[in-house]
Design a protein around this motif. Structure first.
Motif, PDB file in Angstrom:
ATOM      1  N   ALA A  75       0.810  -1.383  -0.126  1.00  0.00           N
ATOM      2  CA  ALA A  75       0.061   0.132  -0.090  1.00  0.00           C
ATOM      3  C   ALA A  75       0.951   1.142  -0.130  1.00  0.00           C
ATOM      4  O   ALA A  75       0.523   2.118  -0.640  1.00  0.00           O
ATOM      5  N   ARG A  76       1.829   1.168   0.777  1.00  0.00           N
ATOM      6  CA  ARG A  76       2.959   2.429   0.776  1.00  0.00           C
ATOM      7  C   ARG A  76       3.501   2.742  -0.513  1.00  0.00           C
ATOM      8  O   ARG A  76       3.655   3.717  -1.073  1.00  0.00           O
ATOM      9  N   SER A  77       3.850   1.548  -1.196  1.00  0.00           N
ATOM     10  CA  SER A  77       4.552   1.693  -2.591  1.00  0.00           C
ATOM     11  C   SER A  77       3.684   2.053  -3.406  1.00  0.00           C
ATOM     12  O   SER A  77       3.950   2.943  -4.401  1.00  0.00           O
ATOM     13  N   LEU A  78       2.384   1.529  -3.428  1.00  0.00           N
ATOM     14  CA  LEU A  78       1.271   2.045  -4.418  1.00  0.00           C
ATOM     15  C   LEU A  78       1.249   3.615  -4.248  1.00  0.00           C
ATOM     16  O   LEU A  78       0.973   4.392  -5.107  1.00  0.00           O
ATOM     17  N   ALA A  79       1.034   4.112  -3.126  1.00  0.00           N
ATOM     18  CA  ALA A  79       0.748   5.544  -2.833  1.00  0.00           C
ATOM     19  C   ALA A  79       1.973   6.239  -3.357  1.00  0.00           C
ATOM     20  O   ALA A  79       1.754   7.556  -4.060  1.00  0.00           O
ATOM     21  N   LEU A  80       3.103   5.858  -3.083  1.00  0.00           N
ATOM     22  CA  LEU A  80       4.417   6.627  -3.893  1.00  0.00           C
ATOM     23  C   LEU A  80       4.172   6.590  -5.002  1.00  0.00           C
ATOM     24  O   LEU A  80       4.670   7.561  -5.744  1.00  0.00           O
ATOM     25  N   ARG A  82       1.585   6.486  -7.217  1.00  0.00           N
ATOM     26  CA  ARG A  82       0.405   7.434  -7.515  1.00  0.00           C
ATOM     27  C   ARG A  82       1.052   8.876  -7.280  1.00  0.00           C
ATOM     28  O   ARG A  82       0.643   9.627  -8.227  1.00  0.00           O
ATOM     29  N   GLU A  83       1.731   9.067  -6.268  1.00  0.00           N
ATOM     30  CA  GLU A  83       2.317  10.539  -5.955  1.00  0.00           C
ATOM     31  C   GLU A  83       3.144  10.959  -6.961  1.00  0.00           C
ATOM     32  O   GLU A  83       3.120  11.824  -7.732  1.00  0.00           O
ATOM     33  N   GLY A  84       4.036   9.777  -7.574  1.00  0.00           N
ATOM     34  CA  GLY A  84       5.118  10.203  -8.577  1.00  0.00           C
ATOM     35  C   GLY A  84       4.531  10.581 -10.083  1.00  0.00           C
ATOM     36  O   GLY A  84       4.805  11.334 -10.626  1.00  0.00           O
ATOM     37  N   LEU A  85       3.342   9.587 -10.337  1.00  0.00           N
ATOM     38  CA  LEU A  85       2.761   9.726 -11.446  1.00  0.00           C
ATOM     39  C   LEU A  85       1.898  11.154 -11.650  1.00  0.00           C
ATOM     40  O   LEU A  85       1.563  11.605 -12.733  1.00  0.00           O
ATOM     41  N   GLY A  86       1.473  11.477 -10.401  1.00  0.00           N
ATOM     42  CA  GLY A  86       0.757  12.786 -10.431  1.00  0.00           C
ATOM     43  C   GLY A  86       1.565  13.788 -10.857  1.00  0.00           C
ATOM     44  O   GLY A  86       1.214  14.901 -11.176  1.00  0.00           O
ATOM     45  N   LEU A  88       4.224  13.671 -12.499  1.00  0.00           N
ATOM     46  CA  LEU A  88       4.822  13.479 -13.663  1.00  0.00           C
ATOM     47  C   LEU A  88       3.736  14.149 -14.716  1.00  0.00           C
ATOM     48  O   LEU A  88       3.669  15.041 -15.755  1.00  0.00           O
ATOM     49  N   ASP A  89       2.337  13.794 -14.369  1.00  0.00           N
ATOM     50  CA  ASP A  89       1.299  14.275 -15.053  1.00  0.00           C
ATOM     51  C   ASP A  89       1.092  15.717 -14.959  1.00  0.00           C
ATOM     52  O   ASP A  89       0.858  16.672 -16.179  1.00  0.00           O
ATOM     53  N   ARG A  90       1.332  16.374 -13.603  1.00  0.00           N
ATOM     54  CA  ARG A  90       1.174  18.081 -13.643  1.00  0.00           C
ATOM     55  C   ARG A  90       2.239  18.535 -14.480  1.00  0.00           C
ATOM     56  O   ARG A  90       2.315  19.581 -14.993  1.00  0.00           O
ATOM     57  N   GLY A  91       3.744  18.061 -14.334  1.00  0.00           N
ATOM     58  CA  GLY A  91       4.663  18.510 -15.305  1.00  0.00           C
ATOM     59  C   GLY A  91       4.389  18.445 -16.603  1.00  0.00           C
ATOM     60  O   GLY A  91       4.870  19.517 -17.308  1.00  0.00           O
ATOM     61  N   ARG A  92       4.029  17.222 -17.274  1.00  0.00           N
ATOM     62  CA  ARG A  92       3.474  17.201 -18.444  1.00  0.00           C
ATOM     63  C   ARG A  92       2.430  18.382 -18.979  1.00  0.00           C
ATOM     64  O   ARG A  92       2.700  19.044 -19.938  1.00  0.00           O
ATOM     65  N   ARG A  93       1.627  18.492 -18.167  1.00  0.00           N
ATOM     66  CA  ARG A  93       0.485  19.507 -18.645  1.00  0.00           C
ATOM     67  C   ARG A  93       1.161  21.207 -18.417  1.00  0.00           C
ATOM     68  O   ARG A  93       0.902  21.969 -19.221  1.00  0.00           O
ATOM     69  N   ALA A  94       2.232  21.136 -17.632  1.00  0.00           N
ATOM     70  CA  ALA A  94       2.800  22.682 -17.437  1.00  0.00           C
ATOM     71  C   ALA A  94       3.532  22.878 -18.711  1.00  0.00           C
ATOM     72  O   ALA A  94       3.557  23.771 -19.233  1.00  0.00           O
TER      73      ALA A  94
END
Length: 112
Positions: A75-80, A82-86, A88-94
């Motif tokens: 669960a901890r690894s999955l949360a990390l 997801r955080e990294g993908l978020g 990445l997505d924000r950076g791509r949109r910027a």
């Protein structure tokens, strides 16, 4: 702790050993090895009788505790992840905001 020879012959001790290995693999983020280990565990469990003998109680209780730790680590690894993908997505949109404008092609001409 049981001897190595007992662990090899006792499937309930093997379940415990697999739990220890799973925790080690999750903590090391060794996902492919974890998947292969999961296959072995499923096969082992499928080969067991519906009711475990009373002699297996200690091994199964320790394995259950390990499984809770494995689940928490996953669960901890999955949360990390997801955080990294978020991020990445924000950076791509910027970054897309700095891209040059592209003129859209008209799909219908002005003649109609």
């Amino acid at each position: 702790m049981a001897s190595d020879s007992r662990r090899l012959s006792d499937p309930y001790e093997r379940i415990l050993e697999l739990g220890e290995l799973e925790l080690e693999l999750v903590q090391g983020q060794r996902w492919e090895e974890l998947a292969r280990l999961g296959e072995e565990r499923e096969q082992l469990i499928a080969s067991l009788p519906p009711l475990a003998p009373s002699s297996a109680r200690g091994s199964l209780e320790r394995a259950a505790v390990l499984q809770q730790r494995v689940s928490a680590e996953l669960a901890r690894s999955l949360a990390l992840a997801r955080e990294g993908l978020g991020r990445l997505d924000r950076g791509r949109r910027a970054a897309a905001g700095y891209a040059p404008l592209v003129e859209r092609r008209k799909l219908v001409d002005s003649a109609g």
